[in-house]
Scaffold this motif. Structure first.
Motif, PDB file in Angstrom:
ATOM      1  N   GLY A 128      42.731  53.580  45.279  1.00 35.49           N
ATOM      2  CA  GLY A 128      43.717  52.700  44.652  1.00 35.49           C
ATOM      3  C   GLY A 128      44.302  51.773  45.696  1.00 35.49           C
ATOM      4  N   GLY A 130      44.732  48.472  46.012  1.00 39.40           N
ATOM      5  CA  GLY A 130      45.590  47.310  45.722  1.00 39.40           C
ATOM      6  C   GLY A 130      45.236  46.125  46.596  1.00 39.40           C
ATOM      7  N   ASP A 177      36.985  54.046  38.489  1.00 35.77           N
ATOM      8  CA  ASP A 177      38.078  54.923  38.094  1.00 35.77           C
ATOM      9  C   ASP A 177      38.101  56.116  39.060  1.00 35.77           C
TER      10      ASP A 177
HETATM   11  N1  SAM Z   1      47.423  51.100  48.023  1.00 32.93           N
HETATM   12  C1  SAM Z   1      48.224  49.950  47.621  1.00 32.93           C
HETATM   13  C2  SAM Z   1      49.556  49.996  48.335  1.00 32.93           C
HETATM   14  O1  SAM Z   1      49.922  51.071  48.827  1.00 32.93           O
HETATM   15  O2  SAM Z   1      50.238  48.961  48.387  1.00 32.93           O
HETATM   16  C3  SAM Z   1      48.406  49.908  46.094  1.00 32.93           C
HETATM   17  C4  SAM Z   1      49.040  51.140  45.521  1.00 32.93           C
HETATM   18  S1  SAM Z   1      49.467  50.988  43.792  1.00 32.93           S
HETATM   19  C5  SAM Z   1      50.873  52.055  43.721  1.00 32.93           C
HETATM   20  C6  SAM Z   1      48.227  51.964  42.953  1.00 32.93           C
HETATM   21  C7  SAM Z   1      46.859  51.325  42.855  1.00 32.93           C
HETATM   22  O3  SAM Z   1      45.981  52.219  42.148  1.00 32.93           O
HETATM   23  C8  SAM Z   1      46.797  49.993  42.124  1.00 32.93           C
HETATM   24  O4  SAM Z   1      46.136  49.040  42.910  1.00 32.93           O
HETATM   25  C9  SAM Z   1      46.009  50.298  40.841  1.00 32.93           C
HETATM   26  O5  SAM Z   1      45.200  49.222  40.399  1.00 32.93           O
HETATM   27  C10 SAM Z   1      45.145  51.469  41.284  1.00 32.93           C
HETATM   28  N2  SAM Z   1      44.718  52.333  40.192  1.00 32.93           N
HETATM   29  C11 SAM Z   1      45.383  52.642  39.041  1.00 32.93           C
HETATM   30  N3  SAM Z   1      44.634  53.470  38.287  1.00 32.93           N
HETATM   31  C12 SAM Z   1      43.489  53.700  38.970  1.00 32.93           C
HETATM   32  C13 SAM Z   1      42.312  54.474  38.697  1.00 32.93           C
HETATM   33  N4  SAM Z   1      42.198  55.173  37.578  1.00 32.93           N
HETATM   34  N5  SAM Z   1      41.319  54.471  39.617  1.00 32.93           N
HETATM   35  C14 SAM Z   1      41.440  53.741  40.761  1.00 32.93           C
HETATM   36  N6  SAM Z   1      42.521  53.004  41.065  1.00 32.93           N
HETATM   37  C15 SAM Z   1      43.527  52.979  40.187  1.00 32.93           C
END
Ligand code: SAM
Ligand code: GLN
Length: 292
Positions: A128, A130, A177
């Motif tokens: 995840g 971002g 995912d």
């Molecule tokens: N790592 C970055 C940071 O710390 O600034 C972003 C963190 S943000 C809280 C969570 C991230 O998880 C988002 O970019 C979102 O798109 C991703 N995410 C949400 N559901 C997910 C999934 N099922 N599989 C993979 N990534 C996912």
């Protein structure tokens, strides 16, 4: 109106007026917003703003006026600028990327400490990613590591890819995912898993400050009914990609550390401890995967 009759104003006066307007509109930390926006506009450090003696041009004033009125409407400074500073990086953002938080800089710190304690090269996965904040920082600050990163949002991954390129580091990005398909892509497994998953309780989303609620992507925040949904999934699925002795560093929200530690224990992980952020709030839960 920030411009005077001549269409020009000195920086100090400009900041003072803007900060007053922001304060009047109820914006938190109005002076910080006013100063950061102007220092970025002028390309000078915030501490050097007071030393500026030149008058602002009409164009500069009109941009600044536009930016401060957006800030009055509670658009975050980083969204207005289109980028955020994170450790040594200036990271581009999009609507689908969370604004990286200073708290997460402490999570990176915890990762670096664990990598150093292990010594040598390691395979690191940021789940995840971002904007790529964690993955790109680790790749930049520990160049001997092989860094992999995933996100369910392809738009976010594209932004993260550009941020890695900009920083001049190699990160392998995979859309998907959570761990889907990763066992095949990383057959040797990884040594360290790090994630800042969505962890806000669904019912709390509407109570978040407008800067978060109205501007961060909901998919980056929503951790399900109790906020712990992603931790359960991550801890259940992670063993598929973890090498024996691998470690896991999970960012947690306020008061989630004990619950996440307990979820880890129940999933067969060995608790290593909790690391606080700069404000002293427990922020990163550290676990080890030992099957022996
Ligand atoms: N790592 C970055 C940071 O710390 O600034 C972003 C963190 S943000 C809280 C969570 C991230 O998880 C988002 O970019 C979102 O798109 C991703 N995410 C949400 N559901 C997910 C999934 N099922 N599989 C993979 N990534 C996912
Ligand atoms: N730290 C974010 C906030 O300010 C939440 C990010 C997350 O869910 N991981 O609410």
């Amino acid at each position: 109106m920030l411009a005077d009759a001549a269409g020009a104003r000195r920086t100090r006066e400009t900041v003072r007026v803007a900060a007053g307007e922001l304060e009047g509109a109820g914006v938190p930390e109005p002076l910080a917003s006013a100063e950061v926006l102007l220092s970025e506009l002028l390309g000078v450090g915030r501490a050097d703003l007071a030393l500026q003696t030149k008058l602002l041009t009409r164009d500069q004033l009109s941009t600044y006026e536009n930016w401060t009125s957006r800030r009055k409407a509670r658009e975050p400074v980083q969204r207005i600028l289109g980028y955020a500073y994170f450790r040594n990086l200036k990271l581009k953002l999009s609507q689908e990327t969370l604004v990286p938080r200073p708290d997460t800089e402490s999570v990176v710190e915890a990762v670096l400490e664990r990598l150093d304690a292990r010594g040598g090269a390691a395979g690191v996965l940021d789940l995840g990613t971002g904007s790529g904040a964690i993955a790109v920082s680790v790749a930049q600050e520990r160049p001997r590591c092989s860094v992999y990163a995933t996100d369910v949002s392809e738009v976010a991954l594209e932004v993260a890819r550009r941020n890695a390129e900009e920083a001049g580091v190699d990160v392998c990005f995979y859309p998907g995912d959570l761990f889907s398909g990763l066992e095949q892509l990383l057959p040797g497994g990884i040594d360290l898993l790090v994630s800042n998953p969505p962890y806000v309780k669904s019912g709390d989303l509407r109570h978040l400050p407008p800067e978060v609620r109205d501007w961060d992507p909901p998919a980056a925040l929503d951790g399900g009914p109790d906020g712990l949904g992603f931790y359960r999934r991550i801890l259940a699925e992670a063993p598929g990609v973890l090498r024996e002795g691998a470690e896991v560093v999970l960012e947690v929200g306020e008061s989630q550390d004990e619950a996440v530690m307990e979820l880890g224990r129940r999933a067969g992980f060995v608790p290593l401890g909790v690391r606080p952020d700069l404000a002293g709030t427990p922020r990163a839960v550290l676990l080890a995967w030992r099957t022996a």
